[in-house]
Design an enzyme around this catalytic site. Structure first.
Site, PDB file in Angstrom:
ATOM      1  N   LYS A   9      45.765  47.200  42.686  1.00  0.00           N
ATOM      2  CA  LYS A   9      47.718  46.297  42.266  1.00  0.00           C
ATOM      3  C   LYS A   9      48.782  47.594  41.298  1.00  0.00           C
ATOM      4  CE  LYS A   9      45.762  41.949  40.273  1.00  0.00           C
ATOM      5  NZ  LYS A   9      45.431  41.070  39.228  1.00  0.00           N
ATOM      6  N   TYR A  49      48.920  33.979  44.952  1.00  0.00           N
ATOM      7  CA  TYR A  49      48.604  33.092  44.156  1.00  0.00           C
ATOM      8  C   TYR A  49      49.303  31.931  44.322  1.00  0.00           C
ATOM      9  CZ  TYR A  49      47.314  37.682  41.929  1.00  0.00           C
ATOM     10  OH  TYR A  49      47.158  38.952  41.616  1.00  0.00           O
ATOM     11  N   ASN A 112      45.760  44.430  35.026  1.00  0.00           N
ATOM     12  CA  ASN A 112      44.267  44.633  34.714  1.00  0.00           C
ATOM     13  C   ASN A 112      44.012  45.241  36.025  1.00  0.00           C
ATOM     14  OD1 ASN A 112      44.649  42.387  36.735  1.00  0.00           O
ATOM     15  ND2 ASN A 112      43.529  41.240  35.753  1.00  0.00           N
ATOM     16  N   HIS A 115      42.692  43.446  41.982  1.00  0.00           N
ATOM     17  CA  HIS A 115      42.846  41.881  42.678  1.00  0.00           C
ATOM     18  C   HIS A 115      40.896  41.833  43.573  1.00  0.00           C
ATOM     19  CE1 HIS A 115      43.161  37.805  43.685  1.00  0.00           C
ATOM     20  NE2 HIS A 115      42.478  38.791  45.856  1.00  0.00           N
ATOM     21  N   GLU A 126      42.371  35.019  52.481  1.00  0.00           N
ATOM     22  CA  GLU A 126      42.706  36.028  51.006  1.00  0.00           C
ATOM     23  C   GLU A 126      43.053  37.585  53.438  1.00  0.00           C
ATOM     24  OE1 GLU A 126      41.985  35.416  47.444  1.00  0.00           O
ATOM     25  OE2 GLU A 126      41.233  37.849  48.026  1.00  0.00           O
TER      26      GLU A 126
HETATM   27  P1  IDP Z   1      41.192  37.840  38.905  1.00  0.00           P
HETATM   28  O1  IDP Z   1      41.902  38.150  38.877  1.00  0.00           O
HETATM   29  O2  IDP Z   1      39.737  38.332  37.364  1.00  0.00           O
HETATM   30  O3  IDP Z   1      40.366  36.759  39.685  1.00  0.00           O
HETATM   31  P2  IDP Z   1      42.373  34.966  37.707  1.00  0.00           P
HETATM   32  O4  IDP Z   1      41.933  33.655  37.083  1.00  0.00           O
HETATM   33  O5  IDP Z   1      42.011  34.711  39.362  1.00  0.00           O
HETATM   34  O6  IDP Z   1      41.651  36.706  37.581  1.00  0.00           O
HETATM   35  O7  IDP Z   1      44.107  35.408  37.164  1.00  0.00           O
HETATM   36  C1  IDP Z   1      44.954  35.776  38.531  1.00  0.00           C
HETATM   37  C2  IDP Z   1      45.674  37.249  38.054  1.00  0.00           C
HETATM   38  O8  IDP Z   1      46.569  36.550  37.027  1.00  0.00           O
HETATM   39  C3  IDP Z   1      45.058  37.840  37.006  1.00  0.00           C
HETATM   40  O9  IDP Z   1      43.998  38.820  37.861  1.00  0.00           O
HETATM   41  C4  IDP Z   1      46.030  38.796  35.727  1.00  0.00           C
HETATM   42  O10 IDP Z   1      46.583  39.341  36.770  1.00  0.00           O
HETATM   43  C5  IDP Z   1      46.903  37.164  36.257  1.00  0.00           C
HETATM   44  N1  IDP Z   1      46.273  36.660  34.948  1.00  0.00           N
HETATM   45  C6  IDP Z   1      45.107  35.676  34.651  1.00  0.00           C
HETATM   46  N2  IDP Z   1      45.403  34.913  33.279  1.00  0.00           N
HETATM   47  C7  IDP Z   1      46.287  35.616  33.082  1.00  0.00           C
HETATM   48  C8  IDP Z   1      47.039  35.467  31.978  1.00  0.00           C
HETATM   49  O11 IDP Z   1      46.661  34.362  30.654  1.00  0.00           O
HETATM   50  N3  IDP Z   1      48.577  36.074  31.140  1.00  0.00           N
HETATM   51  C9  IDP Z   1      48.494  36.933  31.825  1.00  0.00           C
HETATM   52  N4  IDP Z   1      48.089  37.292  33.645  1.00  0.00           N
HETATM   53  C10 IDP Z   1      47.391  36.290  33.840  1.00  0.00           C
HETATM   54 MG    MG Z   2      41.143  35.480  40.803  1.00  0.00          MG
END
Ligand code: IDP
Ligand code: MG
Length: 152
Positions: A9, A49, A112, A115, A126
């Site tokens: 990212k 997304y 984080n 992805h 994807e």
């Molecule tokens: P993942 O990336 O570990 O698969 P997902 O639940 O698919 O996690 O969420 C996609 C992305 O959305 C996360 O990587 C993160 O960047 C963002 N995200 C998820 N939950 C939150 C939140 O509660 N606050 C802010 N960003 C979030």
């Molecule tokens: Mg995800």
């Protein structure tokens, strides 16, 4: 062989962590079958997304992923999807285990770094979203027999 779609990212690119992150996947034995630097158009971010549309963090997430280039790649290996998810660590970086990318290099959920596809079926969808068929390179490595028990 299973394949997974991985994005480094914008925070990963901006922080100069492309090499270290990619290195962890390579060191694990995953094979790079496609790789490109992308300034993500909003439309692609929204499609990628789509599953999160309507959630409170959705708009911030689209803003984050389009804010600066990402490195998109397809990695291949036995159980690639699960293996990559383990190497990446928990979504909420502050809860990610030490030894994982997020656990070692990040603190927040909205920064984080990576992805990674969450299932083989979503991985295929994807991959089709981010790459054309002829972007995927079919090749073998001399080390494959030392990484995959079945060789190749
Ligand atoms: P993942 O990336 O570990 O698969 P997902 O639940 O698919 O996690 O969420 C996609 C992305 O959305 C996360 O990587 C993160 O960047 C963002 N995200 C998820 N939950 C939150 C939140 O509660 N606050 C802010 N960003 C979030
Ligand atoms: Mg995800």
């Amino acid at each position: 062989m299973e394949r997974s779609l991985i994005l480094i990212k914008p925070d990963g690119v901006q922080r100069g962590l492309v090499g270290p992150i990619l290195g962890r996947f390579e060191a694990r034995g995953l094979k790079i079958v496609a790789l490109r630097l992308v300034q993500v158009p909003t439309e692609l971010a929204e499609r990628h997304y789509a599953v999160h549309q309507g959630k409170p963090f959705y708009e911030g997430l689209v803003e984050y992923i389009t804010s600066s280039p990402v490195v998109a790649m397809v990695l291949e290996g036995t159980n690639a999807v699960a293996a990559v998810r383990k190497t990446v660590g928990a979504t909420r970086s502050f809860e990610a285990d030490p030894g994982t990318i997020r656990g070692d290099l990040a603190l927040e959920v909205g920064r984080n770094l990576v992805h990674a596809s969450d299932a083989p079926e979503t991985a295929e969808e994807e991959i089709a979203l981010w790459f054309r068929d002829d972007d995927l390179v079919d090749y073998s490595r001399d080390t494959d027999a030392w990484i995959f028990e079945e060789g190749r």
